[in-house]
Write an enzyme that holds these catalytic residues in place. Structure first.
Site, PDB file in Angstrom:
ATOM      1  N   HIS A   1     -31.640 -55.554 -22.914  1.00 44.50           N
ATOM      2  CA  HIS A   1     -31.398 -56.275 -21.918  1.00 44.50           C
ATOM      3  C   HIS A   1     -30.929 -56.481 -20.707  1.00 44.50           C
ATOM      4  O   HIS A   1     -30.680 -56.696 -19.853  1.00 44.50           O
ATOM      5  CB  HIS A   1     -32.637 -57.907 -22.130  1.00 44.50           C
ATOM      6  CG  HIS A   1     -32.974 -58.309 -20.796  1.00 44.50           C
ATOM      7  ND1 HIS A   1     -33.707 -58.640 -19.885  1.00 44.50           N
ATOM      8  CD2 HIS A   1     -33.005 -60.171 -20.412  1.00 44.50           C
ATOM      9  CE1 HIS A   1     -34.297 -59.336 -19.080  1.00 44.50           C
ATOM     10  NE2 HIS A   1     -33.083 -60.567 -19.320  1.00 44.50           N
TER      11      HIS A   1
ATOM     12  N   ASP B   1     -34.487 -51.944 -24.043  1.00 43.82           N
ATOM     13  CA  ASP B   1     -35.608 -53.482 -23.226  1.00 43.82           C
ATOM     14  C   ASP B   1     -37.153 -52.993 -23.144  1.00 43.82           C
ATOM     15  O   ASP B   1     -37.185 -53.185 -22.250  1.00 43.82           O
ATOM     16  CB  ASP B   1     -34.788 -54.154 -21.771  1.00 43.82           C
ATOM     17  CG  ASP B   1     -34.824 -55.097 -21.395  1.00 43.82           C
ATOM     18  OD1 ASP B   1     -36.196 -55.927 -22.165  1.00 43.82           O
ATOM     19  OD2 ASP B   1     -35.016 -56.069 -20.407  1.00 43.82           O
TER      20      ASP B   1
ATOM     21  N   SER C   1     -32.393 -60.777 -14.297  1.00 42.50           N
ATOM     22  CA  SER C   1     -33.583 -61.337 -15.553  1.00 42.50           C
ATOM     23  C   SER C   1     -34.154 -62.766 -14.909  1.00 42.50           C
ATOM     24  O   SER C   1     -34.574 -62.858 -13.853  1.00 42.50           O
ATOM     25  CB  SER C   1     -32.344 -62.086 -16.954  1.00 42.50           C
ATOM     26  OG  SER C   1     -33.448 -62.167 -17.703  1.00 42.50           O
TER      27      SER C   1
END
Length: 195
Positions: free
Chosen positions: A173, A146, A95
């Site tokens: 995610h 996601d 991320s």
């Protein structure tokens, strides 16, 4: 959920890698460790990438070299890499850490044995031609639920020629949190095929 290097401890990723014979290091992003985020500051006269790199063990006090969502200079992560004495290693980058790992990948891929992006941010900041020049073995990981960042990063990272994809079914995610066993199995399988 607040993510930090503690996430990898609690998830047992570091222990799983150690049991498999790998040295694993988890670092916090500048300003994102214990103690909260801080605003990035512009480079001061005389700063070097090392002087702007986070004090190891003091990430909460460190200043980010770029605003969130903008690629950080590749030299920043390189300075951390060298301070830790990592040599040639595998970089796992989930991320937000994409703002650090992607410039590092593009500028210092010779330091990488492999790259494991997990739905990272900033993939759209680079051109397909830039990705196409990278020969680093890559395991692109994302949660199939996601729908935004996972799909977008997959679409951009597919331009890396030496990639494989690990889509974690039923995961969002933070797919490694949703499916830790599948995450660990997929990561270990990828690492073992590098040997």
């Amino acid at each position: 959920i607040r993510f930090s290097s503690d996430t990898w401890l609690q998830l047992q990723t570091l222990a799983t890698l150690a049991r498999a014979g790998y040295r694993a290091v988890a670092i916090d992003l500048p300003g994102k460790g214990r103690g909260g985020a801080r605003r990035p500051r512009p480079p001061a006269r005389g700063d070097t990438p090392v002087s702007r790199a986070p004090g190891l063990g003091r990430s909460k006090d460190a200043v980010a070299p770029a605003p969130v969502g903008q690629p950080a200079p590749g030299a920043f992560l390189k300075a951390v890499w060298e301070a830790l004495g990592l040599g040639t290693a595998v970089l796992v980058s989930p991320s937000l850490s994409g703002m650090y790992s992607l410039p590092f990948l593009l500028e210092h891929s010779a330091l990488l044995k492999a790259y494991v992006p997990v739905a990272p941010i900033c993939t759209e900041k680079f051109l397909p031609e830039q990705y196409a020049r990278i020969k680093t073995p890559t395991l692109i990981v994302y949660g199939e639920q996601d729908a935004e960042l996972g799909q977008a990063s997959l679409g951009n990272l597919r331009h890396l020629p030496a990639h494989r994809v690990l889509a974690l079914q039923g995961a969002g995610h933070a797919c490694y949190l949703d499916k830790p066993d599948e995450w660990h199995r997929g990561l270990l399988a990828f690492l073992q095929q590098l040997e």
